[in-house]
Design an enzyme around this catalytic site. Structure first.
Site, PDB file in Angstrom:
ATOM      1  N   GLY A 184       0.852  -1.187   0.000  1.00 19.75           N
ATOM      2  CA  GLY A 184       0.000   0.000   0.000  1.00 19.75           C
ATOM      3  C   GLY A 184       0.881   1.229   0.000  1.00 19.75           C
ATOM      4  O   GLY A 184       2.060   1.152   0.370  1.00 19.75           O
ATOM      5  N   GLN A 187       3.179   9.903   1.378  1.00 21.82           N
ATOM      6  CA  GLN A 187       4.459   9.180   1.331  1.00 21.82           C
ATOM      7  C   GLN A 187       5.255   9.512   0.078  1.00 21.82           C
ATOM      8  O   GLN A 187       6.438   9.175   0.003  1.00 21.82           O
ATOM      9  CB  GLN A 187       4.231   7.666   1.384  1.00 21.82           C
ATOM     10  CG  GLN A 187       3.768   7.155   2.738  1.00 21.82           C
ATOM     11  CD  GLN A 187       3.695   5.641   2.721  1.00 21.82           C
ATOM     12  OE1 GLN A 187       2.716   5.075   2.270  1.00 21.82           O
ATOM     13  NE2 GLN A 187       4.744   4.980   3.192  1.00 21.82           N
ATOM     14  N   CYS A 216       6.893  -0.374   6.736  1.00 19.37           N
ATOM     15  CA  CYS A 216       6.427   0.849   6.075  1.00 19.37           C
ATOM     16  C   CYS A 216       7.536   1.330   5.158  1.00 19.37           C
ATOM     17  O   CYS A 216       8.694   1.386   5.575  1.00 19.37           O
ATOM     18  CB  CYS A 216       6.101   1.912   7.129  1.00 19.37           C
ATOM     19  SG  CYS A 216       5.474   3.438   6.407  1.00 19.37           S
ATOM     20  N   LEU A 217       7.189   1.670   3.916  1.00 22.85           N
ATOM     21  CA  LEU A 217       8.213   2.128   2.971  1.00 22.85           C
ATOM     22  C   LEU A 217       8.839   3.445   3.420  1.00 22.85           C
ATOM     23  O   LEU A 217       9.929   3.785   2.986  1.00 22.85           O
ATOM     24  CB  LEU A 217       7.611   2.266   1.568  1.00 22.85           C
ATOM     25  CG  LEU A 217       7.136   0.945   0.937  1.00 22.85           C
ATOM     26  CD1 LEU A 217       6.457   1.206  -0.396  1.00 22.85           C
ATOM     27  CD2 LEU A 217       8.278  -0.045   0.770  1.00 22.85           C
ATOM     28  N   HIS A 236      -3.513   0.842   8.124  1.00 26.30           N
ATOM     29  CA  HIS A 236      -2.175   1.440   8.047  1.00 26.30           C
ATOM     30  C   HIS A 236      -2.184   2.648   7.102  1.00 26.30           C
ATOM     31  O   HIS A 236      -1.675   3.726   7.443  1.00 26.30           O
ATOM     32  CB  HIS A 236      -1.181   0.367   7.577  1.00 26.30           C
ATOM     33  CG  HIS A 236       0.232   0.821   7.406  1.00 26.30           C
ATOM     34  ND1 HIS A 236       1.273   0.331   8.165  1.00 26.30           N
ATOM     35  CD2 HIS A 236       0.789   1.709   6.538  1.00 26.30           C
ATOM     36  CE1 HIS A 236       2.408   0.919   7.782  1.00 26.30           C
ATOM     37  NE2 HIS A 236       2.139   1.752   6.782  1.00 26.30           N
ATOM     38  N   GLU A 237      -2.794   2.482   5.920  1.00 27.88           N
ATOM     39  CA  GLU A 237      -2.803   3.568   4.929  1.00 27.88           C
ATOM     40  C   GLU A 237      -3.724   4.715   5.354  1.00 27.88           C
ATOM     41  O   GLU A 237      -3.387   5.893   5.166  1.00 27.88           O
ATOM     42  CB  GLU A 237      -3.217   3.041   3.548  1.00 27.88           C
ATOM     43  CG  GLU A 237      -2.322   1.943   2.974  1.00 27.88           C
ATOM     44  CD  GLU A 237      -0.842   2.269   2.990  1.00 27.88           C
ATOM     45  OE1 GLU A 237      -0.480   3.452   2.873  1.00 27.88           O
ATOM     46  OE2 GLU A 237      -0.037   1.338   3.161  1.00 27.88           O
ATOM     47  N   HIS A 296      -1.875   6.900   7.647  1.00 21.95           N
ATOM     48  CA  HIS A 296      -0.942   7.818   6.980  1.00 21.95           C
ATOM     49  C   HIS A 296      -1.649   9.133   6.633  1.00 21.95           C
ATOM     50  O   HIS A 296      -1.091  10.218   6.818  1.00 21.95           O
ATOM     51  CB  HIS A 296      -0.413   7.207   5.684  1.00 21.95           C
ATOM     52  CG  HIS A 296       0.832   6.383   5.861  1.00 21.95           C
ATOM     53  ND1 HIS A 296       1.974   6.875   6.451  1.00 21.95           N
ATOM     54  CD2 HIS A 296       1.115   5.101   5.516  1.00 21.95           C
ATOM     55  CE1 HIS A 296       2.910   5.924   6.463  1.00 21.95           C
ATOM     56  NE2 HIS A 296       2.413   4.842   5.904  1.00 21.95           N
TER      57      HIS A 296
HETATM   58 ZN    ZN Z   1       3.371   3.066   5.723  1.00 22.19          ZN
END
Ligand code: ZN
Length: 182
Positions: free
Chosen positions: A49, A54, A102-103, A144-145, A148
């Site tokens: 995701g 991000q 997480c990226l 999670h997204e 963000h």
């Molecule tokens: Zn993340």
């Protein structure tokens, strides 16, 4: 299509709530390109995701979807999907712990408690309202997204920071092969 740079933890853009996407924006060529670029970027880094902040855009949009994913070998596959102005409208009382990466926080995994099932409302890239109930790993990714977009990262949701692991140690402990990009 272009691969976008992923903003890393410490950048304030990850800590601010994103702004609503105006419906007029959906037809905008640059917005459509952003969605494509987010998909390319997410796949390149083998993420499951990716939220717009991000990649440096303060817009309330995230994408998700995956084929068999080496970073999450047990996650099956989920069709690619875009969520614009999403809102989680129902959280199950039942929760479970699961490991997240997480990226924007590369090379770490943290144990996070999430609802096992959520219902999300959003609009898709055509501006059509969507309502989806998801469970298991997909429900986790959605939470999670959505976090963000509120300026939250998974670290904020952890109950015990002792369950925060560098990927080297995580791989050693759980026998998972470390990917090159994380
Ligand atoms: Zn993340």
């Amino acid at each position: 299509m272009a691969r976008l740079k992923i903003v890393k933890i410490g950048n304030s853009i990850l800590r601010n709530a994103t702004g609503r996407v105006d419906s007029a924006c959906l037809k905008d060529r640059r917005f459509r390109k952003l969605l494509k670029d987010m998909a390319v970027t997410m796949r390149y880094y083998r993420g499951v995701g990716l939220a717009a902040n991000q990649v440096g855009k303060t817009m309330s949009v995230f994408v998700l979807g995956w084929q068999a994913n080496s970073r999450y070998p047990d996650a099956g596959k989920v069709a690619f999907r875009v969520y614009i102005n999403p809102r989680i409208v129902e959280y199950s009382k039942e929760t479970e712990n699961g490991w997240e990466g997480c990226l924007s926080i590369p090379a770490y995994r943290g144990l996070v408690r999430r609802s096992t099932k959520v219902t999300i409302e959003a609009v898709d890239e055509e501006g059509m309202p969507v309502r989806q109930t998801a469970s298991g790993f997909l429900a986790r990714v959605i939470q999670h997204e959505a976090d963000h977009l509120k300026g939250l990262v998974y670290l904020d949701r952890m109950e015990d920071r002792r369950n925060w692991m560098h990927l080297e140690e995580f791989s050693r402990a759980f026998g998972v092969k470390a990917g090159p990009e994380e």
